[in-house]
Design an enzyme around this catalytic site. Sequence first.
Site, mmCIF file in Angstrom:
data_model
loop_
_atom_site.group_PDB
_atom_site.id
_atom_site.type_symbol
_atom_site.label_atom_id
_atom_site.label_comp_id
_atom_site.label_asym_id
_atom_site.label_seq_id
_atom_site.Cartn_x
_atom_site.Cartn_y
_atom_site.Cartn_z
ATOM 1 N N TYR A 81 0.850 -1.193 0.000
ATOM 2 C CA TYR A 81 0.000 0.000 0.000
ATOM 3 C C TYR A 81 0.884 1.240 0.000
ATOM 4 C CZ TYR A 81 -4.261 2.616 0.333
ATOM 5 O OH TYR A 81 -5.279 3.470 0.040
ATOM 6 N N ARG A 135 -9.253 10.431 -7.626
ATOM 7 C CA ARG A 135 -8.338 11.191 -6.764
ATOM 8 C C ARG A 135 -7.484 10.201 -5.990
ATOM 9 N NH1 ARG A 135 -8.826 13.283 -0.918
ATOM 10 N NH2 ARG A 135 -8.439 11.050 -0.920
ATOM 11 N N LYS A 153 -6.024 -2.030 -0.376
ATOM 12 C CA LYS A 153 -6.856 -1.937 0.828
ATOM 13 C C LYS A 153 -7.440 -3.297 1.204
ATOM 14 C CE LYS A 153 -6.754 2.229 2.550
ATOM 15 N NZ LYS A 153 -7.730 3.298 2.477
ATOM 16 N N GLU A 224 -13.417 4.620 -1.700
ATOM 17 C CA GLU A 224 -11.992 4.941 -1.582
ATOM 18 C C GLU A 224 -11.547 5.869 -2.711
ATOM 19 O OE1 GLU A 224 -8.490 4.885 0.438
ATOM 20 O OE2 GLU A 224 -10.239 3.696 1.013
ATOM 21 N N ASP A 225 -10.951 6.997 -2.348
ATOM 22 C CA ASP A 225 -10.295 7.921 -3.285
ATOM 23 C C ASP A 225 -11.218 8.422 -4.392
ATOM 24 O OD1 ASP A 225 -8.097 7.689 -1.745
ATOM 25 O OD2 ASP A 225 -6.790 6.830 -3.239
ATOM 26 N N ASP A 247 -13.616 5.897 3.483
ATOM 27 C CA ASP A 247 -12.416 5.842 4.312
ATOM 28 C C ASP A 247 -11.663 7.160 4.327
ATOM 29 O OD1 ASP A 247 -10.596 4.378 5.995
ATOM 30 O OD2 ASP A 247 -9.192 4.388 4.317
ATOM 31 N N ASP A 248 -11.667 7.903 3.224
ATOM 32 C CA ASP A 248 -10.949 9.176 3.180
ATOM 33 C C ASP A 248 -11.583 10.199 4.109
ATOM 34 O OD1 ASP A 248 -9.143 8.424 0.922
ATOM 35 O OD2 ASP A 248 -11.054 8.246 -0.107
ATOM 36 N N ASN A 373 -0.327 12.015 0.877
ATOM 37 C CA ASN A 373 0.319 10.804 0.372
ATOM 38 C C ASN A 373 0.558 10.920 -1.118
ATOM 39 O OD1 ASN A 373 0.566 9.042 2.645
ATOM 40 N ND2 ASN A 373 -1.650 8.810 2.664
#
Length: 489
Positions: A81, A135, A153, A224-225, A247-248, A373
């Site tokens: 990850y 993203r 993930k 996610e993202d 999660d973000d 990140n």
Amino acid sequence: MIGAGTNFSEEERREKNLEGLLPPVIESLDDQAARLMRQLRSESLTDLQRNNVMKQIMATHTTLFYKVLVENIEELAPIVYTPTIGEACQRWSAMFREPLGMYVSAFRHRGRMHEVLGNWPNKNVQIIVVTDGSRILGLGDLGTNGIGISIGKIALYVAAVGFHPEHSLPVVLDLGCNRKELREDALYLGERRPRLEGDEYHAAVDEFCEAVQRRWPNALLQFEDFETSKAFSILDRQRERLLCFNDDIQGTGAVVTSGFVNGMKAQGTDLRDARVVFYGAGSSAVGVAKSIVTFMQQRAGISEEEAKRGIYMVDSKGLITNSRGDALPEHKRAMARSDDVPNLKDLREIIDYPVIRALCRHCASPLVFPLSNPTSNAEISAEDAYEWSDGRCIFAAGSPFKPVEYEGTWFTPGQANNVFVFPGIGFGATMAKARLVNDEMFVAAADGLAKAVSDAQLAKKQLYPAISNLRAVSLDDWHAYIAQRQYWP
């Protein structure tokens, strides 16, 4: 050759007609793991090459993949990850070998997503991670290449809490890509169309979510993202309809809130007196701010308005206030200041330049959290943070940093890694057969994670446990979840 390889017994080799197709030595799983770790530790390999080796093992010998990941989680989490997954996603199409997940197209599968999901070979799916690739970390729109995020993930879900790999599904929902150079790349594996927008976009996401619920009604779906402008609206549309979370927004909120709580303990600062400046107001930053506000309400016994007074959010136009004259998107309006704070334009006006030394003038041990990140995008390095603060700051980043020596003292930078939170939340919600995931569950997870750090660790300015303790920490998150029965839907 898919399967156990040299771990096949003599009997299995005869039954499967493998005699002569494998070396004669029959190895234990420990033998295979030792060989793989020796290969991964070769100094001639880059981290991206190590990531590719792990993906190949995931595709061909799943048991071996998870054995080495679980037993070497601190060493291998940054490989499977962040930060390595960022480069892996950027080069996903060029280096593609195995699909390792599902690729659902909003163009060619529209109206048939439920049917397409039925092609996944394992029917008892419990955990799903989906991205639209818009993203990816701090790297922007990577289109279908973002599947690497979902795969990474899922690997951490299995390693952290023990979901069975066959019950886990990584997905990319291909809604197009706005990066022209990707669409025109001859090797790009995604739809070569601009992203859907507006009603078409949300209709495709709605169809996917409905198809998931019909196909696997008890599975948890993790978003996610997704780009900020879409992430909040998707969560608001779906969170009452199915078992899901972002999660973000929520996972990052919980893990950073945990570090914030421990930082306040290390400083000796009462939660009521905390002052937090956010440089950036995307989905993760707003999610963290909301999480801190909720935590302060519940644990410090203050009102939402009182808690918000301690939050200062800064975007590209300056301090976010209701009086600065521009139209704020909905997610920013929730945290905009409405008091008499002046409309300051940039961070240097909000905190005297240079930032770290200015913080130290007002706080003996300021918290410095560069959370972007991958590591190359971090707002400040651990080395600079410790040097500019004369070793006084309490540091935690979104990506791993190596220990730093400053004037004879060694500091271990913390990592505000969502892996401390999302596996326990996902496992708890799935095993408890919850109907939905609510914010109180993340408050409980933040509280449980904060308590996983000892007083001795806090004295050394360590805000998070070691990744090597991930399974124990995830179990603590699960226990914290169970303790919040009054908040279950």
